[in-house]
Scaffold this motif. Structure first.
Motif, PDB file in Angstrom:
ATOM      1  N   ASN A  57       0.827  -1.213   0.000  1.00  0.00           N
ATOM      2  CA  ASN A  57       0.000   0.000   0.000  1.00  0.00           C
ATOM      3  C   ASN A  57       0.859   1.259   0.000  1.00  0.00           C
ATOM      4  O   ASN A  57       0.532   2.251  -0.676  1.00  0.00           O
ATOM      5  CB  ASN A  57      -0.946   0.004   1.207  1.00  0.00           C
ATOM      6  CG  ASN A  57      -2.059  -1.013   1.079  1.00  0.00           C
ATOM      7  OD1 ASN A  57      -2.464  -1.373  -0.028  1.00  0.00           O
ATOM      8  ND2 ASN A  57      -2.579  -1.480   2.204  1.00  0.00           N
ATOM      9  N   TYR A  58       1.953   1.226   0.760  1.00  0.00           N
ATOM     10  CA  TYR A  58       2.854   2.376   0.787  1.00  0.00           C
ATOM     11  C   TYR A  58       3.480   2.599  -0.595  1.00  0.00           C
ATOM     12  O   TYR A  58       3.602   3.741  -1.050  1.00  0.00           O
ATOM     13  CB  TYR A  58       3.949   2.183   1.835  1.00  0.00           C
ATOM     14  CG  TYR A  58       3.572   2.677   3.206  1.00  0.00           C
ATOM     15  CD1 TYR A  58       3.215   4.006   3.416  1.00  0.00           C
ATOM     16  CD2 TYR A  58       3.562   1.826   4.317  1.00  0.00           C
ATOM     17  CE1 TYR A  58       2.873   4.475   4.682  1.00  0.00           C
ATOM     18  CE2 TYR A  58       3.220   2.283   5.580  1.00  0.00           C
ATOM     19  CZ  TYR A  58       2.870   3.604   5.749  1.00  0.00           C
ATOM     20  OH  TYR A  58       2.525   4.077   6.994  1.00  0.00           O
ATOM     21  N   ASN A  61       0.940   4.264  -2.740  1.00  0.00           N
ATOM     22  CA  ASN A  61       0.787   5.675  -2.371  1.00  0.00           C
ATOM     23  C   ASN A  61       1.982   6.507  -2.832  1.00  0.00           C
ATOM     24  O   ASN A  61       1.819   7.658  -3.268  1.00  0.00           O
ATOM     25  CB  ASN A  61       0.621   5.802  -0.857  1.00  0.00           C
ATOM     26  CG  ASN A  61      -0.708   5.270  -0.362  1.00  0.00           C
ATOM     27  OD1 ASN A  61      -1.691   5.244  -1.112  1.00  0.00           O
ATOM     28  ND2 ASN A  61      -0.756   4.844   0.886  1.00  0.00           N
ATOM     29  N   ARG A  64       1.636   7.204  -6.470  1.00  0.00           N
ATOM     30  CA  ARG A  64       0.664   8.276  -6.738  1.00  0.00           C
ATOM     31  C   ARG A  64       1.295   9.643  -6.490  1.00  0.00           C
ATOM     32  O   ARG A  64       1.086  10.587  -7.256  1.00  0.00           O
ATOM     33  CB  ARG A  64      -0.585   8.083  -5.870  1.00  0.00           C
ATOM     34  CG  ARG A  64      -1.573   7.055  -6.406  1.00  0.00           C
ATOM     35  CD  ARG A  64      -2.897   7.133  -5.684  1.00  0.00           C
ATOM     36  NE  ARG A  64      -2.810   6.618  -4.330  1.00  0.00           N
ATOM     37  CZ  ARG A  64      -3.018   5.340  -4.007  1.00  0.00           C
ATOM     38  NH1 ARG A  64      -3.322   4.461  -4.946  1.00  0.00           N
ATOM     39  NH2 ARG A  64      -2.939   4.932  -2.755  1.00  0.00           N
TER      40      ARG A  64
END
Length: 243
Positions: A57-58, A61, A64
């Motif tokens: 998930n990191y 992110n 992004r």
């Protein structure tokens, strides 16, 4: 299960079979230890699985944010380049003492008060460092690359601050002494063709070129980071399998 072992233990004790009871007791301890170790291993597996999910998930992110950063940097470079062309033209006009271009020169002169200003919307890397979550990222190369990119951003922001200070210190005092900004009229035409204005255009062009260099360095580092993160996310493998 506990009652079952208790009955066996009581039976052995009542029959005075101490040697068998001793062996049984050791076996029971071994079983308890094995059970604890299995429970710990399962807990470790679960924690590693959760950490892996959080790590992924990191990475998503970070990707992004890198995408947002890239768009902001490209916009800043485009902004700079439009003024660089104008400043080069202005230097030529002043050098040639071309009075027919005074209107264009006065408009370009006002652009000396403008500068690119890249700022991120967020800083996931710094947030992870401050919270200690950076340890979730197992790829040390990505961590080092993120640190280098952060240093590049800091340097870019310092150049932007230098540019802003130069505008306030050098450009604005000279501009207001020569132009009437409210209606864009030149009050002192001779001033526009002095070496002071030519120096301003040359100096600010140099600043913009240096900013573009550091912006490009950031873009190069973003590209490398994206490749490394894609490998961690398995994006390349997914694309190959999909084909």
């Amino acid at each position: 299960m506990i009652k079952f072992f208790r009955r066996i233990r009581q039976k052995l004790l009542s029959e005075n079979k101490f040697s068998k009871y001793f062996v049984y007791a050791i076996g029971e301890i071994v079983l308890v230890v094995i059970g604890i170790l299995i429970a710990l291993q399962i807990n470790n597996w679960n924690q590693e699985r959760l950490n892996s999910v959080e790590e992924q998930n990191y990475y998503k992110n970070i990707k992004r944010q890198l995408s947002e950063d890239r768009r902001g940097i490209e916009s800043s470079m485009s902004y700079n380049n439009s003024f660089l062309e104008q400043y080069g033209y202005a230097v030529g006009v002043i050098e040639a003492n071309d009075r027919s271009a005074v209107d264009s020169l006065s408009k370009i002169t006002l652009n000396l008060t403008k500068s690119s200003d890249f700022h991120r919307q967020s800083n996931i890397y710094q947030s992870m460092v401050n919270s200690g979550q950076i340890k979730l990222l197992k790829n040390q190369q990505i961590i080092e690359r993120l640190q280098h990119l952060e240093e590049t951003y800091i340097y870019a922001n310092k150049l932007e601050e230098t540019h802003s200070e130069a505008i306030m210190t050098f450009a604005i005092p000279i501009i207001v002494s020569s132009l009437k900004v409210s209606n864009m009229t030149v009050e002192k035409v001779e001033n526009l063709y002095t070496y002071q204005f030519q120096n301003l255009f040359t100096m600010f062009s140099g600043l913009m070129l240096e900013k573009n260099d550091i912006y490009q360095r950031a873009l190069d580092r973003i590209a490398i980071l994206n490749e490394l993160i894609d490998e961690e996310l398995g994006i390349e493998n997914q694309e190959v399998n999909g084909n």
